[in-house]
Design a protein around this motif. Structure first.
Motif, mmCIF file in Angstrom:
data_model
loop_
_atom_site.group_PDB
_atom_site.id
_atom_site.type_symbol
_atom_site.label_atom_id
_atom_site.label_comp_id
_atom_site.label_asym_id
_atom_site.label_seq_id
_atom_site.Cartn_x
_atom_site.Cartn_y
_atom_site.Cartn_z
ATOM 1 N N ILE A 165 0.841 -1.197 0.000
ATOM 2 C CA ILE A 165 0.000 0.000 0.000
ATOM 3 C C ILE A 165 0.876 1.247 0.000
ATOM 4 N N ARG A 166 0.414 2.308 -0.672
ATOM 5 C CA ARG A 166 1.093 3.601 -0.659
ATOM 6 C C ARG A 166 0.129 4.653 -0.124
ATOM 7 N N ASP A 167 0.586 5.461 0.836
ATOM 8 C CA ASP A 167 -0.182 6.611 1.316
ATOM 9 C C ASP A 167 0.178 7.811 0.457
ATOM 10 N N ILE A 168 -0.819 8.485 -0.091
ATOM 11 C CA ILE A 168 -0.610 9.592 -1.019
ATOM 12 C C ILE A 168 -1.179 10.881 -0.441
ATOM 13 N N LEU A 169 -0.371 11.930 -0.405
ATOM 14 C CA LEU A 169 -0.816 13.264 -0.015
ATOM 15 C C LEU A 169 -0.527 14.201 -1.177
ATOM 16 N N LEU A 170 -1.600 14.759 -1.770
ATOM 17 C CA LEU A 170 -1.469 15.607 -2.948
ATOM 18 C C LEU A 170 -1.860 17.047 -2.635
ATOM 19 N N PRO A 171 -1.252 18.017 -3.329
ATOM 20 C CA PRO A 171 -1.739 19.391 -3.247
ATOM 21 C C PRO A 171 -3.202 19.438 -3.687
ATOM 22 N N GLU A 172 -3.940 20.410 -3.187
ATOM 23 C CA GLU A 172 -5.380 20.467 -3.441
ATOM 24 C C GLU A 172 -5.715 20.472 -4.933
#
Length: 358
Positions: free
Chosen positions: A32-39
């Motif tokens: 699994i990969r946790d992804i945090l993207l700019p809005e």
């Protein structure tokens, strides 16, 4: 190797580079990969700022807790659509704790084939080189369509494809520099087009094996049906010629039609060949530009009384020597010899056999 599994790994690697190229943070949690993207980037994908991806979808309480990244899944399709408009481009520097410093003469002797020549290592030196990992979406179109992703790794300083490099990259530390990442210049882009044209079909050959086999089988089936139909038609027409009461004009017309059967059959077979022929198209989906430490090996190729100096590159990712670029055709090769005009040539240009990758 299972081709579906290979494509699944390629899809996840592509997705992670896609997220990073858009300013995202990717945290590895095993499969699994946790992804945090700019809005803004999240909105273009129709996702929340934070989400998780993996090889399979996980749904809890009616909501996706893990979004699947596989071929033909909605999330990957949206990424591919955006990538097709503007291929993500990222830069990174490879970091190594240790790089080989000796034993290159033995490695070269074991790895290369020298035609009527021998090599002498003169000296070695630490150096830097550039690689491009180009993720392409390929479309094989015939009576059906098959799509997938393929990675092509190219040494930008020599222009040759580096086999098996993409697999080793997952174990190498990378320091990304995504902000203000500039793309390639026109000369480099043209060089990449040449590489994709030369090596692309060979790189997807194994993945398309069942597809090609299916199209060939259907072509042979339909060809056999055509042969049977026209054989029966000719037999029937010849039997009709033996009927009494036919005028000479009618006999002549039917004989002309019988004579035209081979031409008509050949045209129908050509139509089938066009129907089941396979056209493969490649479009860039993402690019990762790498700078890396390497070892340059200065060597001399000796053939009788003639000799010429050239360089080889030790690749710390593959822990192997990169192929040498043929000085005549530009193809990467592990089989070389000295031409009459003292060029380092692949065996194909020496008239022996195809060079590496062709």
């Amino acid at each position: 190797m299972n081709s579906d599994r290979h494509e699944q790994i390629d899809a996840m690697d592509f997705a992670c580079r896609f997220f990073k190229a858009r300013g995202g943070e990717v945290e590895d949690q095993g499969l699994i990969r946790d992804i945090l993207l700019p809005e803004a980037a999240a909105q273009t994908l129709g996702m929340d700022d934070f989400f998780r991806v993996g090889p399979e979808e996980v749904v809890e309480e009616g909501r996706s807790k893990v979004h699947a990244v596989q071929l033909h899944t909605p999330l990957l399709d949206r990424m591919l659509t955006l990538a097709g408009k503007s291929a993500p481009f990222a830069r990174a520097e490879l970091k190594f704790d240790y790089i080989k410093t000796q034993g290159f003469a033995r490695l070269i002797a074991d790895r290369f084939q020298f035609y009527k020549s021998k090599v002498r290592v003169m000296k070695t030196g630490e150096a830097r080189t550039r690689y491009l990992v180009l993720t392409c979406r390929y479309t094989a179109q015939s009576d059906e369509i098959k799509q997938g992703l393929v990675e092509i790794c190219v040494n930008m300083d020599t222009g040759v494809v580096i086999p098996d490099m993409s697999q080793g990259l997952s174990h190498v530390q990378k320091e990304f520099s995504i902000k203000n990442a500039e793309g390639l210049n026109d000369k480099e882009i043209e060089a990449i087009r040449t590489v994709v044209s030369r090596y692309g079909q060979n790189l997807v050959k194994d993945r398309l094996a069942s597809f090609v086999e299916s199209m060939n089988r259907r072509f042979q089936r339909d060809t056999a049906s055509l042969d049977a139909y026209y054989q029966a038609l000719e037999k029937e027409m010849r039997q009709n010629l033996s009927r009494s009461g036919l005028s000479q004009e009618l006999v002549r017309e039917r004989e002309e039609k019988i004579a035209m059967i081979p031409t008509e059959l050949a045209a129908k077979k050509k139509d089938l060949l066009n129907k089941y022929g396979i056209c493969i198209d490649f479009k860039p989906a993402a690019a990762l530009y790498l700078t890396s430490a390497c070892v340059t090996v200065f060597a001399r190729l000796i053939s009788g009384r003639n000799n010429t100096d050239f360089t080889l590159t030790y690749n710390p990712v593959t822990k192997d020597m990169d192929p040498v670029a043929c000085q005549s055709c530009g193809a990467g090769t592990y089989g070389i010899g000295l031409s009459p005009d003292l060029n380092i040539n692949c065996l194909n240009c020496l008239g022996l056999r195809p060079s590496f990758g062709e």
